[in-house]
Structure formats: C-alpha cells, structure tokens
Enzyme design. Sequence first.
Site, short mmCIF file in Angstrom:
data_model
loop_
_atom_site.label_atom_id
_atom_site.label_comp_id
_atom_site.label_asym_id
_atom_site.label_seq_id
_atom_site.Cartn_x
_atom_site.Cartn_y
_atom_site.Cartn_z
N ASP A 491 68.45 48.31 65.02
CA ASP A 491 67.91 48.53 63.67
C ASP A 491 68.23 49.94 63.19
OD1 ASP A 491 66.48 47.98 61.36
OD2 ASP A 491 64.73 47.23 62.42
N ASP A 556 64.89 41.40 55.21
CA ASP A 556 63.50 41.31 55.68
C ASP A 556 62.72 40.29 54.85
OD1 ASP A 556 63.64 43.06 57.76
OD2 ASP A 556 62.73 44.76 56.71
C1 GLA Z 1 62.82 46.62 60.18
C2 GLA Z 1 63.46 45.26 60.47
C3 GLA Z 1 62.37 44.25 60.77
C4 GLA Z 1 61.53 44.73 61.93
C5 GLA Z 1 60.98 46.10 61.64
C6 GLA Z 1 60.28 46.67 62.86
O1 GLA Z 1 62.13 46.60 58.99
O2 GLA Z 1 64.26 44.86 59.40
O3 GLA Z 1 62.93 42.99 61.05
O4 GLA Z 1 62.33 44.74 63.09
O5 GLA Z 1 61.99 47.01 61.25
O6 GLA Z 1 59.77 47.93 62.64
#
Ligand code: GLA
Length: 745
Positions: A491, A556
Amino acid sequence: MTEAITFDPQEKLFVLRMQRSFYAMRILSDGQLVHVKFAAADPTVQPLRLSRLDEYPEADFSSWENQTRLWEFPTFGDISYHDVALKAAFPAGGIPLCAQDGAIDPIRDLRLRYRGHEIRTDAAPGLSPAHGRPARKQATLRQTLIIDMQDLGFDFCVRLFYRLTPECDIIERWVQLENRTATPVAIESLAFATIHLPLGEYDLTHTAGSWAREFIPVTQSLHQGSTVLKQQGLNTGHSINPAFFVQPRGLATPAGGPAYFGALAYSGNWSLRFEALPTDPIRIHGGYETDDFALHLAPGQTHTTPAFVFGVADDGFGGASHRLHRFIHDYVLPVPAHTSSRPVLYNSWEAVYFDMTVESQVRLASIAAAIGVELFCVDDGWFKGRRSDHAGLGDWVVDKTIFPEGLNPLIEAVKKLGMRFGLWVEPEMVNPNSDLYRAHPDWVLHFPTRPRTELRHQLILDFGRPEVVRHVHAMLDALLQEYDITFFKWDMNRHATEPGSVAGREIWFRHVAGVYSIMDQLRKKHPRLEIQSCSGGGGRVDLGILGRVEQVWTSDNTDALDRVYIQDGFSLFYPPGVMECWVTHEHNHQTGRVLQLEVRFDTAMRGVLGIGTNLDRLSVEELDTYRRNIAFYRKIRPIIEQGRLHRLSTARDHGASAWQMVLPDGSQSIYSLVVVHSLLGHQVPCHPLRGLVPNATYSISDASERELLRLSGTQLMTLGLPGDHRHIYVKAGIRSRTVLLSRVE
Ligand code: GLA
C-alpha cells in the site's frame, strides 16, 4: 512474412510494420530525423508509398507557416518554439568563447543528427523488471530498432528505441542519453517519446477522479494549444491515470474506426502533453513531469528512460482496449508463481478494521475456506504499535500484544484450511510515533527548518538515501524469511509534499526506482511471493508496476454500483484479470447504500474476486449463497482472465454496464449486466453478443448451475440474450445478471 523493421537506404526511410498498423520516419539530408506517418493499415495489402515530396517536403523556412518540422524527438535547440521532448543545458565553461559570449552560460541548445542505427532483440527500457520472473511471452524475441543521434557539436548522444509487438500493434519507445563530454550536463525536461498523429481533429479519452472515485472515463476535444495530464507525485495518482485514447473526431466507435492509444510504464512524476499545433498534426509527449525535476549526467554517465507504450487500432476503442489487455497479459505481467489463475481472496479490512485478534482472524479464515476462498490476506493492524492509523508504520515486526506467538499459529491455521497467506504492508511510510522514526528522524522527506506535514499521520521515507532503501528491503525480507507469506498487499497512502531529499530534485524518479528495486529483489529471492499494488485504492496502476505485481486494488470504494463506473473506466486500458474487486457488506461502508448480494457478486465477479464481508455475522443461508457464487466464479474465471472483453454498453453512456468476455475460440463466454439507474418500466435493450461461433449451439446457465436455455451463436450475435431471461426490470428489484455461455454442439 514481411520484415517488421525495414530501412530503405535510398529513401532514407524507416518503416515499422505491425499486424494492422505502421509507423514511418525519414532521415533528411542534414541528418535530422523526422516523422512521416503512423496509421492503422494492413501494410501487406497496401504497399507503402511514402514519397518524400508527398509526405514530407524538405522544410522551407522562409515563411511563418513552414517554420517547423516533425522532429521525431524534438529538442530545445532546432527551431523549438513548441513543446520539446528534451531540454539539456551544457556548461559553457571550458568551451573557448569570444569575449561577448562569456556571460551566456549554460548553453541550452541541443541539435540531434543521425549517426547510425541497428536492430536488436535484447533491448529493454529503463526500470524494466529485474525480478527474474518472465512475462508469459518473454521468450518471443521482439525486434527493437535503435537509432543513434548525436548533437552536431557536443559529444552528447541520444539513442531512440522502438520495440515492436506486431500482434498487438504496439510500439514501446524510450530513450537513452549518454554524456560523453568532459563536463556534467543538466537535463531540464525529458520525455520517453514524442509521437505524431496525422493531421485531423481529435478527441482525447482518459480516466479521472479522486480517492474512491478512480478511473471515471472523461472525453474532451483537443483544440489548439496543449492539454496536459500529469502527476507530480510518488505514486501514479488517483485523480488521473497515464493511459489514453486519442480518436479522430466522429470516426471512432466502441467497435470501429481508428483509435490511437498509449500508456506510460512508470509510476511517479509523469506527464502526457497533447499538443495541437496550428499547422501540424497532434504531438503527444509522454515522459517525466518536470515542474520539479532534475537529472544530472556526469561525464560518461547514461540515463535510460522507462517506456511510452502506444499503438493504433482500426477497430475502435474496443480494439484499442483489447490490444492493451493482450499486451499486458502476455508481455507485462509476471507469470504467476502459483496457479495460473488469480486466487479468490479474503481480506478482513472492512470486517474488523484495526480491531484485530488472532481468534477473530482464525474464525474468519475457517469460514472463508468453507465458502471457497483460496488466499487469506491480513490487512493493516498486525504490526508493532498499530492499533490505529496514528502509529506503527515503519516497524514491520509482529505486534506481540495481538499475536503473542507471532504470525505462525494463524499462518498454520490458514494453510491447514487449504489457503495461502497474505499480508498488508506500507513500506514507503513511517509514523512519527514509531521506533524507526525515533531512531532516524532524518530519514524522511523534509526541508530543514520547515514543517513536516503529516497526512494520515504519516511521513514519507527518503528513498534518495540508499541506506533507507536497504533498510526497507531488509525488514520485508526478514518477514518473508520468517513466515510463509506468499502475497503482499503493498500500500501507499499519502500525497507527496515537501519533497526534500538528499537526492535533490531527482527524488521523484529515484523513489519510483527504489520501490521497483525492493519489489524486484524480494521477488527474486522469494520466487513464491506475489504482490498486489494498492495506493489508497487505485492510486498505483500503470504498466510499470504491472511488470512486478499480479493484481491491483482498484478502489477503496466497494459500493457495487459506484464500482461499475470505475470498472468501465479501468477496463478501457487495463485487463479485468488484474482488477481486484470485493464483495462487502449489504450496507456499504463508503456510500451507505444497501444493495442485494446478487449485484455485489455480479459486479465483483468481473475481475479478481475478493470477499471483504464480516463472515462471522452472516446467516447459514447467506454463506451458502456466497459459496455458490464463488464456485460459479471459479468456473468462469479462465474466461475473465483469458477472454476478450467487449463493453456492450457502459454505465456512463447507457445507465447499464454490459460486459461480454469471450474465449478466443468462441467456445465459452460470459455476459455480465449491471443496471446502475433506470426509470420504472425501462428495459435495457438486448445487446448482440460478439465473437461466438455462428452455427454452434450455446447452453446458457447462471450461478444456480441450471441451464436456462439454449441458443445458436447466430441468434446470440444478432438478437442478443432474450430480455425475459435477464429479469432486468428495476421494478422487480433485480439489477444485475451474470450468465455463462458454453458451446455444446
Ligand atoms: C488503504 C487501502 C485499504 C486498507 C487501508 C488500511 O486505504 O486502500 O484497502 O488496506 O489502507 O489502512
């Protein structure tokens, strides 16, 4: 079979021939290299007649309208009053100058002239994957034309590369700069390539949006002047993505007419400039964004850029998408380390957020396995001090308060249940509240004496420092050595601000290179590792990252109806086989909308299926529906991964997104329809299907495994699926349908 690359020494003409397109350029008498033509055409049927006078008169610079040329790689120097691909500054010190000239320093004038060319089969662009896992078709050696250009005075060399993938009508272009002078040269702007389109009026289609609204298609007319898409950042960006179509106005449709397309194989400070000139065709400069950029070439040093990937399709946007999908599948993605298909994944982020315990993870894992999940991924919250997003980033060791015996008990449980184990990491970041930051406050991007802006309570590590890149690699490597982790969700969760680095302005591309190199080294040492690219959703999706990951987190936003718009846009350029989509809660966490399970599955089944629901809270009946749908998905998965996508209608244009994916031999196909909005009583029109075998009979079934009906290929390709079998009246409360068509006779 015609030669893919030819050079006619009389005409001084290069012609690059792809399956259904060609690209030509010529050396002029003074050694300049000019563009001639790039168009869709079958070069074997229509022998090229590119007469020098018809196609490119030697310029007559005596009047305003002629004072330009179609330089193949325009530089700041040669009559450069438009955008250029390269601007370099040479120190005047050391060059004998007459007294009056002494104050003019540096010399910002570069004029490239042809020196020679060669054809090779082992050339690769800058930042090519170095993890040793080949792409599916890497074995096919592709021809690359390399043209050597040199400044007419300075010993400064620019090599232009053109690598051909004829079956996809794709050319990858990149450049290599070599400073052979005795002094450093400052590069002030640098594109990987400039491409020219034939004279005409064009529209540009790309995707735009923001966090949770990525990849929304946008079309705009290109009028005189420059249209710039760019990202000054350390990720590819949510708001804009470096992939596009340019289509002659009014000519291209989803299935017909010429559509030019392109994408950058690079994940950071990128720019695409579409320049419509008064007298010339459209030029597209694709490369580094240079609002805050520097590249210093010391004597003897070279720099090789990543690639600008482009082509032209004669069968509309659908044909352009298909070529890119095929190219990415065959030549970009690494061959998967495990099964050939992407596993069905479970991720507990939306189920528990930071409220993680071993017991809850083991319980979720056992239910996940029972409904058919193949890969169990633990998301954020597993590492030291990480009980919220305020602390912990940078300390990639297991939090003993959550996992007193480390991750092994959970990993063993997951493996015993027949699943693989995956883990979330965000390696480029650090929370000020972390051991790493306390030990090395100087390791983050910042400017001395100036505030350090925390976004999501985190700062960015300075990948301009080799010791930081080494440290991050070592932390992740230690995790992979200790635990049987075969999947990282990688990420990256903040914008880049105050980019103060020991690498100066070179940090933008040094950061991207650092990320790529850590991924490559880890993959090389741990060949069973697979990676998902995520940057707060779909913020890091491009052809550079796709060379080192198996799949990407698309957004997301897991609301199925919002997601359909995102998927329509994503699929313009990137294949459904890398697009991770989750089924989440009935009451969606991002939008608050309540949607039936069917529409959540029908949407998520279009790509790499994931489950993000709190399975602990579901009834036995609901779990059974999950199990049935997952079993159906596993059956149709090869069609999603290997089939050709036809977007029969889109959410933006028709209120309903209808996708058909069909295997190359027409033996199996999927039809997927999601109605995003509709007036009462409105029926979505039947969509004639594509790519089936006309006189074959197809059995049509859905997740219930029942045969719904049988129809011939001809019927399906003329009339489509009969409406009464799609139950798409919104009044009936049904919004979506996924059916499988299998050839039976
Ligand atoms: C980001 C990702 C999510 C999740 C969060 C965790 O927003 O896109 O899918 O993994 O971080 O903090």
